[in-house]
Scaffold this motif. Structure first.
Motif, short mmCIF file in Angstrom:
data_model
loop_
_atom_site.label_atom_id
_atom_site.label_comp_id
_atom_site.label_asym_id
_atom_site.label_seq_id
_atom_site.Cartn_x
_atom_site.Cartn_y
_atom_site.Cartn_z
N SER A 203 0.90 -1.08 -0.05
CA SER A 203 0.08 0.10 -0.08
C SER A 203 0.77 1.20 0.02
CB SER A 203 -0.85 0.00 1.08
OG SER A 203 -1.91 -1.05 1.12
N VAL A 204 1.98 1.26 0.61
CA VAL A 204 2.84 2.52 0.78
C VAL A 204 3.61 2.52 -0.58
CG1 VAL A 204 4.99 3.23 1.84
CG2 VAL A 204 3.34 2.48 3.37
N GLY A 205 4.00 1.38 -1.15
CA GLY A 205 4.63 1.68 -2.50
C GLY A 205 3.50 2.10 -3.44
N LEU A 206 2.35 1.57 -3.72
CA LEU A 206 1.40 2.22 -4.35
C LEU A 206 0.89 3.99 -4.01
CD1 LEU A 206 -1.26 -0.61 -4.46
CD2 LEU A 206 0.20 0.12 -6.23
N GLY A 207 1.27 4.18 -2.92
CA GLY A 207 0.93 5.51 -2.58
C GLY A 207 1.91 6.48 -3.03
N THR A 208 3.21 5.91 -3.05
CA THR A 208 4.38 6.91 -3.71
C THR A 208 4.26 7.06 -5.14
OG1 THR A 208 5.82 4.79 -4.10
CG2 THR A 208 5.88 5.59 -1.92
N GLN A 209 3.41 6.18 -5.90
CA GLN A 209 3.36 6.33 -7.35
C GLN A 209 2.30 7.25 -7.74
OE1 GLN A 209 5.81 4.71 -9.19
NE2 GLN A 209 6.25 4.30 -7.09
N ILE A 210 1.76 8.03 -6.92
CA ILE A 210 0.92 9.36 -6.87
C ILE A 210 1.54 10.49 -6.01
CG2 ILE A 210 -1.10 8.37 -7.84
CD1 ILE A 210 -2.34 8.37 -5.26
#
Length: 433
Positions: free
Chosen positions: A380-387
């Motif tokens: 979830s943290v990784g996905l958040g970084t992509q925005i």
């Protein structure tokens, strides 16, 4: 009341970022507010001492800039090598060959390139360096299609948060009380499923917009007169470099000592550019140095910004937020932890491992969290970084596809949110079970 005070600097940063102000303007504004609030918290007895000039310098120089430049040395090296190869004409030669061999099948090409990006990230444990290599290749073949960019971003995020070679996986595994290899194996089904979904998204994006997909026939093509044999010769540096980036770690296992290390991989590619692309050695050397400028400049700026974020962490903001989750019903705790990690990563996602170090120490104290929970939180943290406008991989996508960072974020948002929602559903299922 104290939590509200602690959140104010974060809201200030978000406000400036939403207004599309430079990240350093946003960071400085949030940092100044954090300093003021630190001394208010001292007055209320919440902190022993407020932020002093020495603390500010330490957070920005040592925790921010120094950490970013040291932890991202491999992406810097690979980014420089990617630019060197591209300027030698090797990537354009590969695209010409692909256009000759795969006309009408570009959706499959896009999906394949996404899987290459995914595999490269998983093997290396880092995404931005691979993006600097692969994004220009994708752009040359396909052009800018939001679904393709989002697919690369999602594949990259899953790669560096579940790879046995990444800092993020190491942190999550430690929190889960597992060996890194066992933890990565546990997360492998999630990794594979999301990789396939990302490849499918790229396929769909190109198929849906095939009438606007870039083609070398639409512009002057300097390689049109070259034979396939000549083109294959020029492609050698690109293929060898990609193989070394993706499989270098595995190949090293065949030798008593590591042989194909990042700098040597770039030197090999440089020699191949001279031999097969007939490029002057002086020019190759110049291209290598010039190729590092973008990512080094970005890392310097992001390092300063990360220093301001850590000033907010000093207040206890992130640990307080994580602590709130422990009061929620047990079945929803994992979902809320994933949501927290995703949200915090948007303003502070310059370095995903940094976000995890802010929240995991508190989350690990919550009783009953299963090992898979920590894996889902990391994803979830990784996905958040992509925005996140301060994420290195987002900047690399921006450079590779020749669009602004905010265009990348706009295109990524819908698909990243959908993927994060799927992870959230899985978190709810794990929590209920």
């Amino acid at each position: 009341m104290n939590l509200i005070l602690m959140l104010i600097p974060l809201f200030v940063i978000l406000f400036f970022l939403i207004k599309k102000k430079h990240m350093l303007v946003a960071g400085l504004a949030g940092g100044v507010v954090a300093i003021i609030i630190s001394w208010i918290l001292v007055a209320t007895g919440e902190l022993e001492t407020g932020l002093k000039f020495a603390d500010i310098n330490n957070f920005i120089v040592n925790v921010g800039i120094k950490d970013m430049l040291s932890k991202y040395l491999v992406p810097v090296i690979y980014a420089a090598g990617a630019v060197m190869i591209a300027r030698s004409g090797s990537v354009k030669a590969l695209i010409e060959l692909l256009n000759r061999k795969l006309k009408g099948r570009l959706p499959w090409l896009a999906a394949a390139i996404v899987l290459v990006q995914a595999l490269a990230t998983y093997m290396a444990g880092l995404g931005a360096g691979n993006t600097m290599v692969i994004a220009p290749l994708m752009f040359a073949a396909i052009g800018f299609i939001p679904e393709v960019v989002a697919a690369m971003a999602i594949a990259t995020a899953i790669g560096f948060t579940t790879s046995p070679a990444s800092t993020e996986t190491s942190l999550a595994a430690t929190a889960a009380g597992m060996e890194v290899g066992d933890f990565a194996n546990m997360m492998l089904p999630v990794t594979i499923i999301v990789y396939l979904l990302a490849a499918g998204l790229a396929f769909y994006g190109v198929y849906k917009k095939k009438n606007v997909v870039r083609s070398n026939e639409q512009e002057e093509n300097e390689f049109a007169s070259k034979t396939n044999k000549q083109l294959w010769s020029m492609v050698v540096p690109t293929i060898v470099f990609l193989v070394l980036v993706v499989f270098g770690g595995k190949i090293n296992g065949l030798f008593p000592i590591p042989v194909f290390v990042p700098m040597l991989n770039v030197i090999i590619a440089a020699i191949l550019c001279v031999i097969f692309c007939k490029e002057d050695s002086q020019k190759v050397s110049s291209n290598l140095i010039d190729g590092s400028r973008f990512i080094l400049t970005t890392l310097f700026g992001v390092g300063i910004f990360l220093g301001f974020i850590n000033m907010i962490g000093y207040l206890g903001t992130f640990s307080e937020l994580a602590g709130l989750i422990s009061n929620a019903p047990e079945w929803i705790v994992i979902f809320l932890a994933c949501l927290l990690g995703f949200v915090i990563a948007i303003p502070s996602g310059a370095f995903a491992a940094g976000v995890l170090t802010l929240i995991l120490p508190t989350l690990v104290l919550i009783p009953g969290l299963s090992p898979i929970a920590f894996g889902l939180i990391a994803v979830s943290v990784g996905l958040g970084t992509q925005i996140s406008p301060v994420q290195i991989n987002v900047a690399a996508l921006s450079e590779g596809f020749k669009i602004s960072i905010f265009e990348v974020i706009k295109g990524n948002s819908k698909f990243v949110l959908i993927t994060a929602s799927l992870v959230g559903v899985l978190a709810l299922i794990v929590g209920i079970l």
